[in-house]
Design an enzyme around this catalytic site. Sequence first.
Site, mmCIF file in Angstrom:
data_model
loop_
_atom_site.group_PDB
_atom_site.id
_atom_site.type_symbol
_atom_site.label_atom_id
_atom_site.label_comp_id
_atom_site.label_asym_id
_atom_site.label_seq_id
_atom_site.Cartn_x
_atom_site.Cartn_y
_atom_site.Cartn_z
ATOM 1 N N LYS A 1 -14.016 -13.012 6.023
ATOM 2 C CA LYS A 1 -15.105 -12.072 6.340
ATOM 3 C C LYS A 1 -16.354 -12.470 5.562
ATOM 4 O O LYS A 1 -16.747 -11.808 4.599
ATOM 5 C CB LYS A 1 -14.692 -10.653 5.979
ATOM 6 C CG LYS A 1 -13.528 -10.139 6.801
ATOM 7 C CD LYS A 1 -13.205 -8.713 6.371
ATOM 8 C CE LYS A 1 -11.905 -8.225 6.957
ATOM 9 N NZ LYS A 1 -11.361 -7.078 6.203
ATOM 10 N N GLY B 1 -12.603 -3.753 1.117
ATOM 11 C CA GLY B 1 -13.974 -3.333 1.400
ATOM 12 C C GLY B 1 -14.511 -2.370 0.361
ATOM 13 O O GLY B 1 -15.658 -2.485 -0.077
ATOM 14 N N GLY C 1 -7.108 -6.896 0.987
ATOM 15 C CA GLY C 1 -5.790 -6.696 1.587
ATOM 16 C C GLY C 1 -5.029 -7.999 1.743
ATOM 17 O O GLY C 1 -3.850 -8.100 1.373
ATOM 18 N N ARG D 1 0.821 -1.214 0.000
ATOM 19 C CA ARG D 1 0.000 0.000 0.000
ATOM 20 C C ARG D 1 0.856 1.265 0.000
ATOM 21 O O ARG D 1 0.457 2.282 -0.571
ATOM 22 C CB ARG D 1 -0.944 -0.006 1.202
ATOM 23 C CG ARG D 1 -2.133 -0.920 0.966
ATOM 24 C CD ARG D 1 -3.079 -0.919 2.133
ATOM 25 N NE ARG D 1 -4.354 -1.532 1.746
ATOM 26 C CZ ARG D 1 -5.212 -2.046 2.618
ATOM 27 N NH1 ARG D 1 -4.949 -2.010 3.913
ATOM 28 N NH2 ARG D 1 -6.348 -2.571 2.183
HETATM 29 P P1 ADP Z 1 -9.197 -10.120 2.054
HETATM 30 O O1 ADP Z 1 -8.401 -9.270 3.015
HETATM 31 O O2 ADP Z 1 -8.401 -10.565 0.877
HETATM 32 O O3 ADP Z 1 -10.491 -9.490 1.691
HETATM 33 P P2 ADP Z 1 -10.284 -11.644 4.266
HETATM 34 O O4 ADP Z 1 -9.832 -10.567 5.185
HETATM 35 O O5 ADP Z 1 -11.729 -11.865 4.097
HETATM 36 O O6 ADP Z 1 -9.579 -11.470 2.829
HETATM 37 O O7 ADP Z 1 -9.705 -13.055 4.740
HETATM 38 C C1 ADP Z 1 -8.323 -13.307 4.848
HETATM 39 C C2 ADP Z 1 -8.085 -14.346 5.900
HETATM 40 O O8 ADP Z 1 -8.917 -15.476 5.695
HETATM 41 C C3 ADP Z 1 -6.678 -14.864 5.886
HETATM 42 O O9 ADP Z 1 -6.007 -14.407 7.034
HETATM 43 C C4 ADP Z 1 -6.849 -16.395 5.918
HETATM 44 O O10 ADP Z 1 -5.997 -17.025 6.857
HETATM 45 C C5 ADP Z 1 -8.298 -16.545 6.311
HETATM 46 N N1 ADP Z 1 -8.904 -17.803 5.871
HETATM 47 C C6 ADP Z 1 -8.928 -18.334 4.626
HETATM 48 N N2 ADP Z 1 -9.538 -19.529 4.626
HETATM 49 C C7 ADP Z 1 -9.921 -19.779 5.886
HETATM 50 C C8 ADP Z 1 -10.572 -20.875 6.518
HETATM 51 N N3 ADP Z 1 -10.956 -21.942 5.841
HETATM 52 N N4 ADP Z 1 -10.813 -20.776 7.862
HETATM 53 C C9 ADP Z 1 -10.404 -19.707 8.545
HETATM 54 N N5 ADP Z 1 -9.772 -18.646 8.012
HETATM 55 C C10 ADP Z 1 -9.527 -18.690 6.696
HETATM 56 MG MG MG Z 2 -8.580 -8.927 5.109
#
Ligand code: ADP
Ligand code: MG
Length: 401
Positions: free
Chosen positions: A205, A382, A358, A40
């Site tokens: 999320k 987001g 992120g 970033r």
């Molecule tokens: P982004 O930031 O790309 O939008 P999120 O914040 O929604 O993604 O999710 C990222 C997190 O999701 C990572 O830290 C990862 O470890 C976690 N994650 C992925 N798959 C699983 C799972 N099956 N159970 C728990 N956590 C998970």
């Molecule tokens: Mg995230």
Amino acid sequence: MTDFNGLAPEFLQSVRGKRVLVRSDLNVPLDGSRITDDGRIRASVPTIRALADAGARVVVTAHLGRPKGEPDPAYSLAPVAARLGELLGATVAFATDTVGASAQETVAGLGDGEVALLENVRFNAGETSKDDAERGAFADQLAGLADAFVSDGFGVVHRKQASVYDVAQRLPHAMGGLVATEVEVLRRLTVDPERPYVVVLGGSKVSDKLGVIDNLLGKADKLLIGGGMVFTFLKADGLEVGKSLLEDDQLDTVRAYQARAKELGVEIVLPTDIVVADSFGDEASARVVAADAIPADSLGLDIGPESGAAFAAALADARTVFWNGPMGVFEQSAFAEGTRAVAEALTKVDGLSVVGGGDSAAAVRTLGFDEAAFGHISTGGGASLEYLEGKELPGITVLED
Ligand code: ADP
Ligand code: MG
């Protein structure tokens, strides 16, 4: 990479000797005071450099983490100031407060073409206040530090916050190059995308991301589901998901999406195998099971190899791809292969491939992929999701008048 859309030339010509407040998104992951991914910060450099080169006195404001509206050394931007300086190849003056004595002094000390960073904007309760007057009063103080405002923090444009929204109402303003680039890419994902159009969703999320499915069901040809979201889908199909991440209150929503997808002829692809473990993060117990045979005392932490290959195959002929959310707990190597398979497939897409979120962006970099192999890596999770959900982004709308 997507071409960087610079600031409007007329705006750049007007800033020599002026104090320009730039809202950047410098919310990087930290391990103590060590920056673990500076993506970033790097994304913020072109706009800051363009303003400095044009002779502006550049005052950067940004947040880090979620402090509680008061100073908290754990969330200081000081390490970010140092890294920003390295990337700019110039000294970045750091103000130890946001709008107080240090900020005033630091800004007053700037020469033309010099750059300052203000301390974490969220050390001030006014920044995120829901009360318009409280937010406005803080925005007045921020605006008092500058003659013009540039909005370049794409990761926060979905927030109605003082340094994003209210300050733009108080100063002549312009859209920064990063925000302009991001918005253009998102427009290409929503207006007449090239087909086949494949969307890959994962991450943790879950309820945040279900909304985007709603809007994209009408636009995408295929939806691949991985990450923590998978288990709400599997459970909705009546399967055992053990101790996996689950949003019980979303089961009906998910069933409704499944039904609508069928009606619209959109294919929702779920993993057929899952990497499970006995407890969260327990790599030693990691093993692959069929998606319909998750043991009740285990939890799913990645999609399995068969699913990784199937997802890659589903992406092979795509002309437009949007990917948000890692397929598994990629931070640990035992649960990183699903994310690697999807990332690898995206690098081979002949068309527009966009990584949003992120953690997804960080995953691509920490797994060692060349960022240039992707069409675009968005800095805002987001914000891009809300845009794709069809919501209005206050930090963009406010720039239009
Ligand atoms: P982004 O930031 O790309 O939008 P999120 O914040 O929604 O993604 O999710 C990222 C997190 O999701 C990572 O830290 C990862 O470890 C976690 N994650 C992925 N798959 C699983 C799972 N099956 N159970 C728990 N956590 C998970
Ligand atoms: Mg995230």
